[in-house]
Design a protein around this motif. Structure first.
Motif, PDB file in Angstrom:
ATOM      1  N   LEU A  90       0.848  -1.197   0.000  1.00  0.00           N
ATOM      2  CA  LEU A  90       0.000   0.000   0.000  1.00  0.00           C
ATOM      3  C   LEU A  90       0.882   1.245   0.000  1.00  0.00           C
ATOM      4  O   LEU A  90       0.618   2.213  -0.718  1.00  0.00           O
ATOM      5  N   SER A  91       1.967   1.196   0.772  1.00  0.00           N
ATOM      6  CA  SER A  91       2.907   2.333   0.766  1.00  0.00           C
ATOM      7  C   SER A  91       3.517   2.488  -0.619  1.00  0.00           C
ATOM      8  O   SER A  91       3.748   3.613  -1.080  1.00  0.00           O
ATOM      9  N   ILE A 114      15.064   9.452  -1.944  1.00  0.00           N
ATOM     10  CA  ILE A 114      15.426   9.438  -0.532  1.00  0.00           C
ATOM     11  C   ILE A 114      14.093   9.434   0.198  1.00  0.00           C
ATOM     12  O   ILE A 114      13.207  10.213  -0.157  1.00  0.00           O
ATOM     13  N   ILE A 115      13.935   8.554   1.160  1.00  0.00           N
ATOM     14  CA  ILE A 115      12.656   8.530   1.887  1.00  0.00           C
ATOM     15  C   ILE A 115      12.931   8.764   3.362  1.00  0.00           C
ATOM     16  O   ILE A 115      13.883   8.211   3.927  1.00  0.00           O
ATOM     17  N   SER A 116      12.090   9.593   3.980  1.00  0.00           N
ATOM     18  CA  SER A 116      12.277   9.825   5.411  1.00  0.00           C
ATOM     19  C   SER A 116      11.527   8.769   6.208  1.00  0.00           C
ATOM     20  O   SER A 116      10.472   8.279   5.787  1.00  0.00           O
ATOM     21  N   VAL A 117      12.089   8.414   7.351  1.00  0.00           N
ATOM     22  CA  VAL A 117      11.449   7.445   8.255  1.00  0.00           C
ATOM     23  C   VAL A 117      11.521   8.016   9.675  1.00  0.00           C
ATOM     24  O   VAL A 117      12.443   8.778   9.992  1.00  0.00           O
ATOM     25  N   PRO A 118      10.582   7.639  10.531  1.00  0.00           N
ATOM     26  CA  PRO A 118      10.702   8.067  11.924  1.00  0.00           C
ATOM     27  C   PRO A 118      12.055   7.608  12.473  1.00  0.00           C
ATOM     28  O   PRO A 118      12.496   6.490  12.169  1.00  0.00           O
ATOM     29  N   PHE A 121      12.100   4.274  13.993  1.00  0.00           N
ATOM     30  CA  PHE A 121      11.724   3.092  13.220  1.00  0.00           C
ATOM     31  C   PHE A 121      12.741   1.981  13.460  1.00  0.00           C
ATOM     32  O   PHE A 121      13.947   2.232  13.495  1.00  0.00           O
ATOM     33  N   SER A 122      12.232   0.758  13.593  1.00  0.00           N
ATOM     34  CA  SER A 122      13.123  -0.384  13.840  1.00  0.00           C
ATOM     35  C   SER A 122      13.770  -0.834  12.532  1.00  0.00           C
ATOM     36  O   SER A 122      13.430  -0.344  11.450  1.00  0.00           O
ATOM     37  N   ASP A 123      14.675  -1.793  12.656  1.00  0.00           N
ATOM     38  CA  ASP A 123      15.359  -2.361  11.491  1.00  0.00           C
ATOM     39  C   ASP A 123      14.326  -2.904  10.492  1.00  0.00           C
ATOM     40  O   ASP A 123      14.412  -2.651   9.292  1.00  0.00           O
ATOM     41  N   ALA A 124      13.320  -3.641  11.003  1.00  0.00           N
ATOM     42  CA  ALA A 124      12.310  -4.239  10.116  1.00  0.00           C
ATOM     43  C   ALA A 124      11.500  -3.147   9.414  1.00  0.00           C
ATOM     44  O   ALA A 124      11.200  -3.256   8.221  1.00  0.00           O
ATOM     45  N   GLN A 125      11.170  -2.092  10.139  1.00  0.00           N
ATOM     46  CA  GLN A 125      10.368  -1.015   9.547  1.00  0.00           C
ATOM     47  C   GLN A 125      11.172  -0.253   8.487  1.00  0.00           C
ATOM     48  O   GLN A 125      10.626   0.175   7.469  1.00  0.00           O
ATOM     49  N   ARG A 126      12.465  -0.122   8.713  1.00  0.00           N
ATOM     50  CA  ARG A 126      13.325   0.547   7.723  1.00  0.00           C
ATOM     51  C   ARG A 126      13.450  -0.299   6.465  1.00  0.00           C
ATOM     52  O   ARG A 126      13.352   0.191   5.345  1.00  0.00           O
ATOM     53  N   LYS A 127      13.644  -1.622   6.688  1.00  0.00           N
ATOM     54  CA  LYS A 127      13.768  -2.510   5.520  1.00  0.00           C
ATOM     55  C   LYS A 127      12.454  -2.508   4.740  1.00  0.00           C
ATOM     56  O   LYS A 127      12.441  -2.571   3.516  1.00  0.00           O
ATOM     57  N   ALA A 128      11.349  -2.446   5.475  1.00  0.00           N
ATOM     58  CA  ALA A 128      10.035  -2.422   4.824  1.00  0.00           C
ATOM     59  C   ALA A 128       9.882  -1.161   3.966  1.00  0.00           C
ATOM     60  O   ALA A 128       9.315  -1.201   2.873  1.00  0.00           O
ATOM     61  N   THR A 129      10.432  -0.043   4.445  1.00  0.00           N
ATOM     62  CA  THR A 129      10.334   1.215   3.684  1.00  0.00           C
ATOM     63  C   THR A 129      11.142   1.105   2.388  1.00  0.00           C
ATOM     64  O   THR A 129      10.707   1.537   1.319  1.00  0.00           O
ATOM     65  N   LEU A 143      17.772   6.403   3.506  1.00  0.00           N
ATOM     66  CA  LEU A 143      16.661   6.637   4.424  1.00  0.00           C
ATOM     67  C   LEU A 143      17.155   7.723   5.367  1.00  0.00           C
ATOM     68  O   LEU A 143      18.259   7.613   5.905  1.00  0.00           O
ATOM     69  N   ILE A 144      16.393   8.766   5.535  1.00  0.00           N
ATOM     70  CA  ILE A 144      16.821   9.833   6.449  1.00  0.00           C
ATOM     71  C   ILE A 144      15.805   9.911   7.590  1.00  0.00           C
ATOM     72  O   ILE A 144      14.594   9.787   7.360  1.00  0.00           O
TER      73      ILE A 144
END
Ligand code: AMP
Length: 566
Positions: A90-91, A114-118, A121-129, A143-144
């Protein structure tokens, strides 16, 4: 190579670019900078993204999805009718829409972002992004962290002399705090903290709970469409409380219209547990940066939820400073991602600037504590401590615990607790070792945390010299390359609603929502207008369509300003 910067938010997303020596936001097909992070299916089974999908959240809740960012990096399946999606997919559809906007604006194909992440965000959430980017046809080169992006946008815009400031970033579903120092062009993050399960949406949930409690409703008995309507009313009430002393919530039950008026004091009282949760990361970030609130030169707000007066007063009470919001808090992160794009492209205008960031949490492994009083003898052994400057690489030696042990098995964790059970498991390492007496064999475990906040682990068996770069296994939320490729094929088969029709179809969707939420004469008028508009759209006469669409927008604006529910 053109690099776009994307703020992929829980509620809204934005795309920006570094051009003509400045960060510029890119408008979407509706000429707006904010694209709601909402995805749905229209009546023809086409994918719709953004404002049009948001307009249908209430009227077509079973085929529309929002707030999916909080499920990134989990196996949660979200359904649009019979179609099933992971949050990454969905993202990816939101990212694809932003990519199309950027391509239309710049008149060139875009493949790099370049995508920003909180920050939290955990390792899994970053990989998901990253996976979401890949699914959207974008190579995510960086990822910033969102508060870092906000900080560079502030730094570049305000050009303060050497100063220390705190970024308080609260969006729809995440909360981050970062403390930055700026000196001679160097922007350095000193400490980051946060809560990746806390945001504006929690305040909406509070209001929904209060309404349900007040009217003694059974939440489990409400249909998804009713819940969506109640949610919309709570969201509106929350936003109104940002500018007025009280606001109403309304809900059309079977036989009567239920209402509840909430004033700011009541809302503040209800919000106390959430405010308490917001205080903890603030205190931790100040503590880690070895600062008192009064040593800060400025407090910068980012994220839509920072518009809430209770957030502003919490920040000023705790930090003794009135927060600045010179840059629109909705846009500041996206502008920062564009500056990061300029930095990566070595743009001349940014030559003097150096940016450094930190790891927001501690990374380590589990070890056996033989002297434990508790039944659980696994304790956490930190390898990279939180708020270390990134990139960073650290290693440690670990020995076998038993005679003839064939393997050393290690769990990799992220968190701050001494007990691994309270931390987040990222994966496992199973390293073969020669069978020997206990304590004879040892392995070196090296953790490398890169600039994107992604972890790589390398092991070395000392006696054999065998080295292995470990792909962390057993992290259940992370998509494998094979899964990504399969989903890429599935996504390619989806029909996307044409971009050039979006303006009119969004207006129709808005009209349908207003129709459902109105009664009597107002409803009749909206129904007639929609019928006329549909007939004109069919005629394909561009002049008539433009005239009618502008008239409709004005009428719909009037209706919405008139009635709190519509
Ligand atoms: P973001 O993820 O940065 O787009 O922030 C979205 C969050 O900001 C959502 O929870 C919105 O409800 C919230 N928000 C946006 N505008 C306002 C406002 N005027 N008052 C209160 N909350 C707001």
């Amino acid at each position: 190579m053109t690099i776009i910067g994307i703020d992929l938010g829980t509620t809204n997303s934005l795309v920006a670019i570094w051009q003509d020596e400045k960060a510029q936001l890119i408008p979407n097909a509706l000429n707006k900078f904010l694209t709601p992070s909402v995805v749905g299916l229209n009546n023809d089974g086409e994918i719709i993204v953004g404002e049009i999908a948001k307009q249908r959240l209430e009227t077509h809740s079973d085929i529309t999805a929002s707030n999916f960012k909080c499920f990134m990096g989990t196996h949660k399946i979200l359904k649009l009718g019979k179609k099933k999606f992971r949050a990454e997919e969905l993202s990816a559809l939101v990212l694809k829409s932003l990519k199309a906007d950027a391509e239309a604006f710049l008149n060139t194909e875009i493949n790099t972002a370049i995508i920003s992440v909180p920050a939290y965000f955990s390792d899994a959430q970053r990989k998901a992004t990253k996976a979401a980017g890949q699914l959207a046809g974008l190579n995510v080169i960086r990822l910033i962290n969102e508060p870092t992006a906000a900080a560079i946008a502030y730094g570049l815009h305000e050009k303060p002399e050497n100063c220390t400031f705190l970024v308080f970033d609260i969006g729809g579903g995440t909360f981050d705090v970062s403390i930055m120092e700026m000196f001679d062009g160097v922007m350095q993050v000193n400490a980051s903290s946060g809560d990746n399960r806390l945001g504006g949406e929690d305040f909406v949930e509070l209001l929904i709970k209060e309404f349900i409690h007040h009217h003694d409703l059974k939440i489990e008995k409400l249909k998804s469409k009713e819940l969506a309507k109640l949610h919309a009313s709570a969201e509106q009430c929350k936003q109104q409380l940002s500018t007025q002393p009280h606001a109403d919530m309304q809900f059309q039950a079977k036989h009567q219209l239920l209402t509840l008026q909430i004033n700011r004091d009541q809302f503040n009282e209800l919000s106390k547990p959430l405010l308490k949760r917001l205080r903890a990361p603030l205190e931790r970030a100040l503590n880690d940066a070895d600062l008192n609130g009064d040593e800060l030169d400025a407090v910068i707000l980012a994220g839509g939820a920072s518009r809430m007066p209770i957030i502003r007063s919490l920040a000023s009470k705790m930090l003794g400073l009135l927060p600045t919001s010179h840059i629109n808090p909705d846009q500041i992160v996206a502008l920062g991602t564009a500056i990061q794009a300029g930095l990566i492209q070595n743009d001349d205008a940014l030559k003097e600037i150096v940016l450094t960031d930190v790891s927001p949490y501690t990374l380590g492994i589990d070890v056996i504590n033989e002297n434990s009083y508790e039944s659980d003898s696994q304790i956490f052994y930190p390898i990279i401590e939180r708020n270390s400057s990134v990139p960073i690489s650290r290693s440690d030696l670990f020995s076998s615990a038993h005679n003839n042990q064939p393997q050393i098995n290690i769990g990799i964790f992220q968190g701050e607790s001494r007990h691994v059970r309270n931390n987040i498991k990222l994966g496992e390492l199973n390293i073969n070792i020669p069978r020997s007496p206990a304590g004879k064999e040892s392995i070196e475990v090296r953790f490398t945390y890169d600039i994107n906040g992604l972890l790589e682990v390398e092991t070395l068996v000392i006696s054999t010299g065998k080295k292995k770069t470990i792909v962390i296994e057993g992290n259940p939320g992370v998509m494998t390359e094979k899964e990504i490729n399969q989903r890429l094929e599935a996504l390619a088969e989806l029909k996307i609603h044409p971009r050039d029709k979006l303006e009119n179809t969004t207006l129709l969707a808005r009209g349908e929502r207003l129709y459902e939420n109105s009664l009597g004469e107002k409803r009749e008028i909206i129904g007639e207008l929609l019928q006329q508009f549909e007939a004109i759209l069919k005629s394909q006469n561009i002049e008539d369509i433009e005239k009618m669409s502008s008239k409709l927008k004005d009428i719909f604006d009037d209706i919405e300003n008139d009635s709190p529910l519509c």
